[in-house]
Design a protein around this motif. Structure first.
Motif, PDB file in Angstrom:
ATOM      1  N   ILE A  95     -80.451  -2.981  71.434  1.00 10.96           N
ATOM      2  CA  ILE A  95     -81.393  -3.856  72.787  1.00 10.96           C
ATOM      3  C   ILE A  95     -81.044  -4.979  72.997  1.00 10.96           C
ATOM      4  O   ILE A  95     -80.415  -5.448  73.831  1.00 10.96           O
ATOM      5  CB  ILE A  95     -82.695  -2.795  72.235  1.00 10.96           C
ATOM      6  CG1 ILE A  95     -82.733  -1.412  72.795  1.00 10.96           C
ATOM      7  CG2 ILE A  95     -83.133  -3.910  73.894  1.00 10.96           C
ATOM      8  CD1 ILE A  95     -84.587  -1.016  72.364  1.00 10.96           C
ATOM      9  N   ILE A  96     -80.577  -6.137  71.974  1.00 11.46           N
ATOM     10  CA  ILE A  96     -81.195  -7.445  72.415  1.00 11.46           C
ATOM     11  C   ILE A  96     -79.518  -7.231  72.435  1.00 11.46           C
ATOM     12  O   ILE A  96     -79.077  -8.227  72.864  1.00 11.46           O
ATOM     13  CB  ILE A  96     -81.314  -8.065  70.362  1.00 11.46           C
ATOM     14  CG1 ILE A  96     -82.868  -8.001  70.791  1.00 11.46           C
ATOM     15  CG2 ILE A  96     -81.431  -9.784  71.022  1.00 11.46           C
ATOM     16  CD1 ILE A  96     -83.233  -9.001  69.241  1.00 11.46           C
ATOM     17  N   THR A  97     -78.252  -6.242  71.408  1.00 14.09           N
ATOM     18  CA  THR A  97     -76.845  -6.987  71.391  1.00 14.09           C
ATOM     19  C   THR A  97     -76.135  -6.555  72.904  1.00 14.09           C
ATOM     20  O   THR A  97     -75.981  -7.543  73.373  1.00 14.09           O
ATOM     21  CB  THR A  97     -76.277  -5.925  70.747  1.00 14.09           C
ATOM     22  OG1 THR A  97     -76.350  -6.116  69.262  1.00 14.09           O
ATOM     23  CG2 THR A  97     -74.922  -6.229  70.301  1.00 14.09           C
ATOM     24  N   GLN A  98     -77.431  -5.577  73.657  1.00 10.82           N
ATOM     25  CA  GLN A  98     -76.888  -4.951  74.630  1.00 10.82           C
ATOM     26  C   GLN A  98     -76.732  -5.527  75.982  1.00 10.82           C
ATOM     27  O   GLN A  98     -76.207  -6.130  76.788  1.00 10.82           O
ATOM     28  CB  GLN A  98     -76.516  -3.585  75.233  1.00 10.82           C
ATOM     29  CG  GLN A  98     -76.376  -2.277  74.087  1.00 10.82           C
ATOM     30  CD  GLN A  98     -77.174  -1.569  73.951  1.00 10.82           C
ATOM     31  OE1 GLN A  98     -77.976  -0.445  74.965  1.00 10.82           O
ATOM     32  NE2 GLN A  98     -76.362  -0.544  73.373  1.00 10.82           N
ATOM     33  N   ALA A 101     -75.260  -8.868  75.975  1.00  9.26           N
ATOM     34  CA  ALA A 101     -73.525  -8.926  76.567  1.00  9.26           C
ATOM     35  C   ALA A 101     -73.717  -9.029  77.452  1.00  9.26           C
ATOM     36  O   ALA A 101     -72.978  -9.764  78.226  1.00  9.26           O
ATOM     37  CB  ALA A 101     -73.048  -7.861  76.011  1.00  9.26           C
ATOM     38  N   LEU A 102     -74.854  -8.041  78.618  1.00  9.89           N
ATOM     39  CA  LEU A 102     -75.717  -8.286  79.720  1.00  9.89           C
ATOM     40  C   LEU A 102     -75.071  -8.974  80.465  1.00  9.89           C
ATOM     41  O   LEU A 102     -74.446  -9.578  81.246  1.00  9.89           O
ATOM     42  CB  LEU A 102     -76.285  -7.693  80.253  1.00  9.89           C
ATOM     43  CG  LEU A 102     -76.309  -6.133  80.377  1.00  9.89           C
ATOM     44  CD1 LEU A 102     -77.644  -5.141  80.885  1.00  9.89           C
ATOM     45  CD2 LEU A 102     -75.084  -5.255  81.293  1.00  9.89           C
ATOM     46  N   THR A 103     -76.108 -10.379  80.071  1.00  4.81           N
ATOM     47  CA  THR A 103     -75.916 -11.671  80.868  1.00  4.81           C
ATOM     48  C   THR A 103     -74.866 -12.384  79.599  1.00  4.81           C
ATOM     49  O   THR A 103     -74.726 -12.968  81.110  1.00  4.81           O
ATOM     50  CB  THR A 103     -76.954 -12.235  79.345  1.00  4.81           C
ATOM     51  OG1 THR A 103     -78.118 -11.563  79.277  1.00  4.81           O
ATOM     52  CG2 THR A 103     -77.498 -13.744  79.560  1.00  4.81           C
ATOM     53  N   SER A 104     -74.287 -12.131  78.875  1.00  7.75           N
ATOM     54  CA  SER A 104     -73.004 -12.900  79.313  1.00  7.75           C
ATOM     55  C   SER A 104     -71.870 -12.393  80.162  1.00  7.75           C
ATOM     56  O   SER A 104     -70.866 -13.442  80.508  1.00  7.75           O
ATOM     57  CB  SER A 104     -72.197 -12.645  77.861  1.00  7.75           C
ATOM     58  OG  SER A 104     -72.566 -13.260  76.546  1.00  7.75           O
ATOM     59  N   GLY A 287     -72.643  -1.242  81.148  1.00  9.15           N
ATOM     60  CA  GLY A 287     -73.710  -2.017  79.985  1.00  9.15           C
ATOM     61  C   GLY A 287     -75.116  -1.996  80.227  1.00  9.15           C
ATOM     62  O   GLY A 287     -75.569  -1.486  79.999  1.00  9.15           O
ATOM     63  N   HIS A 288     -75.123  -2.265  81.641  1.00  5.79           N
ATOM     64  CA  HIS A 288     -76.990  -1.813  82.167  1.00  5.79           C
ATOM     65  C   HIS A 288     -77.211  -0.223  81.935  1.00  5.79           C
ATOM     66  O   HIS A 288     -78.499  -0.025  81.459  1.00  5.79           O
ATOM     67  CB  HIS A 288     -77.051  -1.992  83.458  1.00  5.79           C
ATOM     68  CG  HIS A 288     -78.141  -2.584  84.239  1.00  5.79           C
ATOM     69  ND1 HIS A 288     -79.290  -1.788  84.824  1.00  5.79           N
ATOM     70  CD2 HIS A 288     -79.497  -3.718  84.267  1.00  5.79           C
ATOM     71  CE1 HIS A 288     -79.887  -2.309  84.858  1.00  5.79           C
ATOM     72  NE2 HIS A 288     -80.344  -3.098  84.410  1.00  5.79           N
ATOM     73  N   VAL A 289     -76.652   0.354  82.670  1.00  7.34           N
ATOM     74  CA  VAL A 289     -76.849   1.778  82.503  1.00  7.34           C
ATOM     75  C   VAL A 289     -77.227   1.702  80.418  1.00  7.34           C
ATOM     76  O   VAL A 289     -77.793   3.278  80.487  1.00  7.34           O
ATOM     77  CB  VAL A 289     -75.491   3.159  82.916  1.00  7.34           C
ATOM     78  CG1 VAL A 289     -76.008   4.400  82.168  1.00  7.34           C
ATOM     79  CG2 VAL A 289     -75.612   2.387  84.754  1.00  7.34           C
ATOM     80  N   SER A 290     -76.199   1.922  79.875  1.00  7.14           N
ATOM     81  CA  SER A 290     -76.434   2.042  78.803  1.00  7.14           C
ATOM     82  C   SER A 290     -77.736   1.388  78.141  1.00  7.14           C
ATOM     83  O   SER A 290     -78.199   2.357  76.713  1.00  7.14           O
ATOM     84  CB  SER A 290     -75.051   1.601  77.673  1.00  7.14           C
ATOM     85  OG  SER A 290     -73.889   2.453  78.782  1.00  7.14           O
ATOM     86  N   THR A 291     -77.475   0.496  78.130  1.00  8.52           N
ATOM     87  CA  THR A 291     -79.139  -0.574  77.860  1.00  8.52           C
ATOM     88  C   THR A 291     -80.071   0.474  78.636  1.00  8.52           C
ATOM     89  O   THR A 291     -81.049   0.796  77.657  1.00  8.52           O
ATOM     90  CB  THR A 291     -79.241  -1.342  77.894  1.00  8.52           C
ATOM     91  OG1 THR A 291     -77.484  -1.850  77.938  1.00  8.52           O
ATOM     92  CG2 THR A 291     -80.003  -2.509  77.976  1.00  8.52           C
ATOM     93  N   THR A 292     -80.066   0.715  79.168  1.00  8.28           N
ATOM     94  CA  THR A 292     -81.347   1.344  79.692  1.00  8.28           C
ATOM     95  C   THR A 292     -81.708   2.595  79.254  1.00  8.28           C
ATOM     96  O   THR A 292     -82.973   3.535  78.347  1.00  8.28           O
ATOM     97  CB  THR A 292     -82.025   1.980  81.335  1.00  8.28           C
ATOM     98  OG1 THR A 292     -80.372   2.595  82.292  1.00  8.28           O
ATOM     99  CG2 THR A 292     -81.327   0.263  81.802  1.00  8.28           C
ATOM    100  N   ASN A 346     -71.522 -10.435  69.170  1.00 11.70           N
ATOM    101  CA  ASN A 346     -70.003  -9.971  68.040  1.00 11.70           C
ATOM    102  C   ASN A 346     -70.650  -9.543  66.663  1.00 11.70           C
ATOM    103  O   ASN A 346     -70.723  -8.186  66.453  1.00 11.70           O
ATOM    104  CB  ASN A 346     -69.258 -10.726  68.184  1.00 11.70           C
ATOM    105  CG  ASN A 346     -68.153 -10.388  69.732  1.00 11.70           C
ATOM    106  OD1 ASN A 346     -67.581  -9.313  69.902  1.00 11.70           O
ATOM    107  ND2 ASN A 346     -68.336 -11.467  70.830  1.00 11.70           N
ATOM    108  N   ILE A 347     -71.341 -10.291  66.375  1.00 17.22           N
ATOM    109  CA  ILE A 347     -72.080 -10.672  64.815  1.00 17.22           C
ATOM    110  C   ILE A 347     -72.805  -9.168  64.881  1.00 17.22           C
ATOM    111  O   ILE A 347     -72.421  -8.586  63.543  1.00 17.22           O
ATOM    112  CB  ILE A 347     -72.923 -11.729  64.061  1.00 17.22           C
ATOM    113  CG1 ILE A 347     -71.002 -13.429  64.306  1.00 17.22           C
ATOM    114  CG2 ILE A 347     -73.329 -11.370  63.277  1.00 17.22           C
ATOM    115  CD1 ILE A 347     -72.276 -13.975  64.077  1.00 17.22           C
TER     116      ILE A 347
END
Length: 410
Positions: A95-98, A101-104, A287-292, A346-347
């Protein structure tokens, strides 16, 4: 726990376009220059090596997705093969990773847009996230229609550039006799950079509960999407190198725009600029769809506040999760230092890849007879060799990124 379910409306084509849309999206517009800086005229070879690094993990996702017909797959993969604590670590990391990624990507898009629209980036980013949240809430079919449009535009433009640029390709580019030991070392860096452009293909599994026959369609769409994306990357790399040379590619801040300018002219430059914006917006939406979906699926098993397992009766979308992800993404923009966000994203993604490759091996050992609609080929004593290669390639990429964290920002 809610008994509400998503509508199963997605087909193989829907999931395939989602996979290609995310992989081909903003990545190729951003990383080709940095990759060429290291790979030079042999960056095309890095594309092939990249495929060899990515496919094993893709195979692991495919086999697990054919067994676990649920969103938040990585959480449930680890829960089934390891334990609840490890599953929680994997789930929250995902969740944090996604969200990072959205923010970036959102900040990257606002930076792009800011060159034309003189509005503070924070305001542009917030507007983008609100629009994305609205499209997400309106239903998965609306999201797919938008993705079809964006991905089709990306593919058409890249194919035109790639085909027109082929006339400039020199046979010398493929002369491997000039590949010295030092160049081979740099080629590995180029491969790592291109591999990070593929990060995100795993988001396809978050559409499992809305996909018809997911045990077949998810693996097929994921693997074919990676294959088509690789072919497009290969075509663009050789055509771009042939058109303006690796030195100009490596030094350019907008490499594909410069390639388009060389091949088509000023109109080509403007078209690529617009397509890059469309691509990044599409990346944010997927990314938004997947994270939710990840949060909604996890909250059915893990006690979370705000009724995050709720599915809206009208649109069949996870409304509360959509609100939460949007707010967290906007908050993430306020934190700044987005360069570190890219590196951390990425890590953590690579750590998740490790979990997945290990999980597919453990499931083979623990439950060898469980039904698998898709099974990784090439096994020794029922241990899938590609999964072992996936562990090795992930560790290799992790080592490179930890040793040289600014690699993607060069």
């Amino acid at each position: 726990m809610t008994d509400q379910k998503y509508d199963k409306t997605l087909t193989y084509i829907d999931v395939f376009f989602t996979t290609v849309g995310y992989i081909v999206g903003a990545g190729i517009f951003a990383v080709i220059g940095t990759a060429t800086k290291y790979g030079k005229q042999f960056t095309w070879l890095a594309t092939i090596l990249c495929l060899l690094l990515v496919v094993p993990t893709g195979l692991s996702y495919s086999e697990l997705a054919s067994v676990f017909k649920t969103n938040a797959g990585q959480y449930y993969y680890v829960k089934e093969t390891m334990n609840d604590n490890m599953a929680l670590i994997s789930g929250y990391t995902m969740i944090i990773t996604q969200i990072l990624a959205l923010t970036s990507i959102t900040f990257g898009l606002s930076s792009y847009a800011n060159t034309v629209i003189k509005i503070p980036k924070m305001i542009i980013s917030t507007i983008i996230l609100l629009i994305v949240a609205f499209i997400n809430y309106c239903g998965i079919r609306n999201t797919m229609h938008f993705n079809y449009f964006c991905t089709s535009v990306e593919i058409i433009v890249l194919l035109v550039l790639g085909v027109l640029g082929l006339k400039n390709v020199s046979p010398k580019m493929f002369d491997l006799s000039e590949l010295t030991k030092d160049k081979m070392h740099n080629l590995i860096f180029a491969t790592a950079i291109l591999s990070f452009a593929f990060v995100g293909f795993e988001l396809t599994t978050e559409l499992t509960e809305e996909t018809i026959n997911p045990e077949k369609n998810i693996p097929a769409a994921l693997l074919s999407g990676v294959g088509v994306s690789t072919l497009l990357y290969f075509l663009i790399v050789i055509s771009s190198t042939g058109a303006i040379g690796w030195k100009q590619l490596a030094s350019s801040s907008a490499p594909l725009a410069d390639v388009a300018n060389k091949i088509i002219g000023k109109l080509g430059y403007n078209i690529v600029f617009i397509v890059a914006i469309i691509s990044m917006f599409n990346n944010i939406l997927i990314g938004h769809v997947s994270t939710t979906r990840t949060i909604q699926a996890m909250s059915r098993n893990v006690k979370m506040p705000f009724n995050l397992d709720k599915i809206d009766e009208q649109t069949k979308t996870p409304l509360n999760a959509i609100i939460l992800v949007t707010l967290f993404s906007i908050f993430g923009l306020c934190m700044g230092n987005l360069e570190n966000s890219v590196i951390i994203t990425n890590i953590t993604t690579l750590i998740l890849f490790l979990f997945v490759n290990v999980s597919v091996i453990l499931l083979r050992i623990q439950k060898p007879n469980i039904e698998r609609k898709f099974k990784i080929p090439f096994s020794v004593n029922n241990i899938p060799v590609p999964a072992i290669l996936g562990i090795f390639s992930t560790l290799l990429l992790l080592t490179i990124l930890v040793k040289k964290p600014k690699l993607l920002l060069a």
